[in-house]
Design an enzyme around this catalytic site. Structure first.
Site, PDB file in Angstrom:
ATOM      1  N   SER A 178       0.800  -1.227   0.000  1.00 22.37           N
ATOM      2  CA  SER A 178       0.000   0.000   0.000  1.00 22.37           C
ATOM      3  C   SER A 178       0.833   1.277   0.000  1.00 22.37           C
ATOM      4  CB  SER A 178      -0.949  -0.003   1.194  1.00 22.37           C
ATOM      5  OG  SER A 178      -0.248  -0.209   2.399  1.00 22.37           O
ATOM      6  N   HIS A 206      -5.014  -3.077  -3.114  1.00 22.97           N
ATOM      7  CA  HIS A 206      -4.521  -2.170  -4.163  1.00 22.97           C
ATOM      8  C   HIS A 206      -4.277  -2.855  -5.502  1.00 22.97           C
ATOM      9  CE1 HIS A 206      -4.030   0.974  -1.161  1.00 22.97           C
ATOM     10  NE2 HIS A 206      -3.623   0.002  -0.362  1.00 22.97           N
ATOM     11  N   LYS A 238     -11.401   1.233  -2.630  1.00 25.60           N
ATOM     12  CA  LYS A 238     -10.298   1.743  -3.441  1.00 25.60           C
ATOM     13  C   LYS A 238     -10.703   1.736  -4.920  1.00 25.60           C
ATOM     14  CE  LYS A 238      -7.504   1.327   0.443  1.00 25.60           C
ATOM     15  NZ  LYS A 238      -7.055   0.420   1.487  1.00 25.60           N
TER      16      LYS A 238
END
Ligand SMILES: *Cc1c(COP(=O)(O)O)cnc(C)c1O
Length: 385
Positions: A178, A206, A238
Site C-alpha cells: 500500500s 490495491h 479503493k
C-alpha cells in the site's frame, strides 16, 4: 492519568513532524477537489479507476436506497443480510474465481475477522514486515506466534516456516504494497507456503481493479487459484470506488468465517445500497479496460518524468508511485510547498512507513489527464529539496 501528560505527548509528536491532522474535503473524490475552501489538483486518493463519483455507480446507489432504505438495520446473521449483499457476494466469487465470497463492512474488519477466526495461540502467523497495519494488528490480536519476514523475501520466509512447529501456519502478504506500490512475488511465496503445509492469505486492496485480467488483481496476475492462495481479501473502497471489503475462498473457509469471525458477526451489515452500487462498479471494473490502459500510460509518463528530474522512486508498476523523501520534516515541507502551488499530496510518515522513509505517496487515477501529470512534474521539480 492526566490530560497534561497526554498534552505533553501530543507536543512531542508535533515537534517530531509526526502530528496528524484532518483536512475537510468539500467535493466528491476526484482529481479536482476543494479542501478547506481552496481548489487543488489531487494525487493521493485510492480511487484508482475514477469510480467513486461515477454517474452509474451513483444511480445504482440511489435506486437501491429507494428499494432498501439506508441502514442495514441488523447484523448479517440476524436480519441484515439483504438481497443486494447476497448478489454482490455471488458476483465477487465469480469475479475472483473462488467458491464463495463474504462481505465485511471494512477491510480492517475483514482482516481482523479472518485471521482471528482461523488462528489462536497454538498457531503461527508469518507476515511481510511492511504489511498493512490491519494485517499486523490481526496477527497480533489472534494470539498466534507472530513473525515478520523480510520484505518480499521467500527464502527468509522459508527459513522461518521450517523452524516453526505450530499447529497451523498462515502466511500473509499485501498483493500490492500500500505504501510502496510493488507487487509481492506471490508464486514464490505460495510455493514456499505449500511446501511447509502453510496457508496463504493475500490482501489485494490495491491490486484488484488495477492489475490482472479484467482487474482480477495480483493473484490473477500470477495465475494463482484458491488452492494456492486459500484466503483472498479485497477492499471495495479503493479501485471499486465504494466502501466495504470481502474475503473470498473455499466453501469451508467462508462457513468457518460466518461461524467465528467476530468482526463479521457482531456488527451491522453495510448499507445495502453500498452493495448495489458496488455491483455496478464491479461491472465497470471488468468491462472498461481503457481505465487500466490509461493508468498504465500515466504511470509510464510519471516515472519517465521523475527519472529525468532525478527524483527517487520505488520499484512500482502500479498507480502507487511514492516519491521518497526521508525525513518527516522534509516531507511535510514539500507537501506544504506543493499545496501552495495548488497540488494536494499528503505526506506519509512513520509509523505508517518505517523511520526515515517518509514520502509523498503519489497515486494516479484513470481520471487524471496527461496535462495533470505534467503539472505535477513541474511542481515537483520546483519544490524538490
Ligand atoms: C485500505 C487497506 C485496508 C483497509 O481497508 P478499509 O476498507 O479501508 O478498512 C486493508 N489492507 C490494505 C492493504 C489497505 O490498503
Amino acid at each position: 492519568m492526566s490530560f497534561s501528560q497526554l498534552q505533553d505527548e501530543l507536543n512531542l509528536r508535533k515537534q517530531a513532524s509526526l502530528y496528524r491532522t484532518r483536512r475537510t474535503l468539500q467535493t466528491p473524490q476526484s482529481p479536482n477537489i476543494k479542501v478547506d475552501g481552496k481548489d487543488y489538483l489531487a494525487f493521493c486518493s485510492n480511487d484508482y479507476l475514477g469510480l467513486a463519483n461515477h454517474p452509474d455507480v451513483i444511480a445504482a446507489f440511489q435506486n437501491a436506497a429507494n428499494l432498501y432504505g439506508v441502514g442495514g438495520g441488523a447484523s448479517h446473521l440476524v436480519s441484515g443480510h439483504s438481497q443486494a449483499h447476497h448478489e454482490l457476494e455471488l458476483a465477487l466469487a465469480e469475479f475472483t474465481g473462488r467458491d464463495r465470497a463474504l462481505l465485511f463492512s471494512t477491510g480492517y474488519m475483514a482482516n481482523l475477522g479472518a485471521v482471528t477466526a482461523l488462528l489462536d495461540k497454538q498457531d503461527g502467523v508469518f507476515e511481510d514486515r511492511v504489511n498493512h497495519a490491519s494485517l499486523l494488528d490481526a496477527g497480533l490480536l489472534s494470539g498466534a506466534r507472530f513473525q515478520r519476514y523480510l520484505h518480499n523475501d521467500a527464502t527468509n520466509l522459508q527459513t522461518r516456516l521450517q523452524r516453526s512447529e505450530t499447529r497451523r501456519k498462515l502466511v500473509i502478504t499485501d498483493g500490492v504494497f500500500s505504501m510502496d506500490g510493488d507487487i509481492a512475488p506471490l508464486s514464490e511465496l505460495a510455493d514456499v507456503s505449500c511446501a511447509a503445509d502453510a496457508w496463504m492469505m493475500v490482501d489485494d486492496a490495491h491490486g484488484l481493479g488495477c492489475i490482472g485480467k479484467e482487474g482480477r488483481g495480483s493473484v490473477d496476475h500470477f495465475g494463482l487459484g484458491q488452492d494456492d492462495v486459500q484466503i483472498l481479501m479485497g477492499t471495495l473502497g479503493k479501485a471499486f470506488g465504494t466502501a466495504g471489503a470481502f474475503i473470498a475462498g473455499s466453501d469451508v473457509l467462508i462457513e468457518t468465517l460466518i461461524q467465528h469471525a467476530r468482526s463479521y458477526i457482531y456488527t451491522t451489515s453495510m448499507p445495502p445500497a453500498v452493495a448495489a452500487a458496488t455491483l455496478r462498479s464491479l461491472q465497470l471494473v471488468r468491462e472498461e479496460e481503457w481505465r487500466r490502459e490509461k493508468l498504465r500510460a500515466l504511470i509510464a509518463q510519471f516515472r519517465t518524468g521523475c527519472e529525468s528530474l532525478g527524483l527517487a522512486l520505488m520499484d512500482s508498476q502500479t498507480p502507487i508511485q511514492p516519491v521518497m523523501v526521508g525525513s518527516s520534516e522534509t516531507a511535510m515541507q514539500m507537501s506544504a510547498a506543493l499545496e501552495a502551488k495548488g497540488i494536494f499530496i499528503t505526506a506519509i510518515r512513520p509509523p505508517t512507513v518505517p523511520k526515515n522513509e517518509a514520502r509523498l505517496r503519489v497515486t494516479l487515477s484513470a481520471s487524471h489527464t496527461e496535462a495533470d501529470v505534467d503539472r505535477l512534474l513541474v511542481a515537483l521539480s520546483e519544490v524538490k529539496i
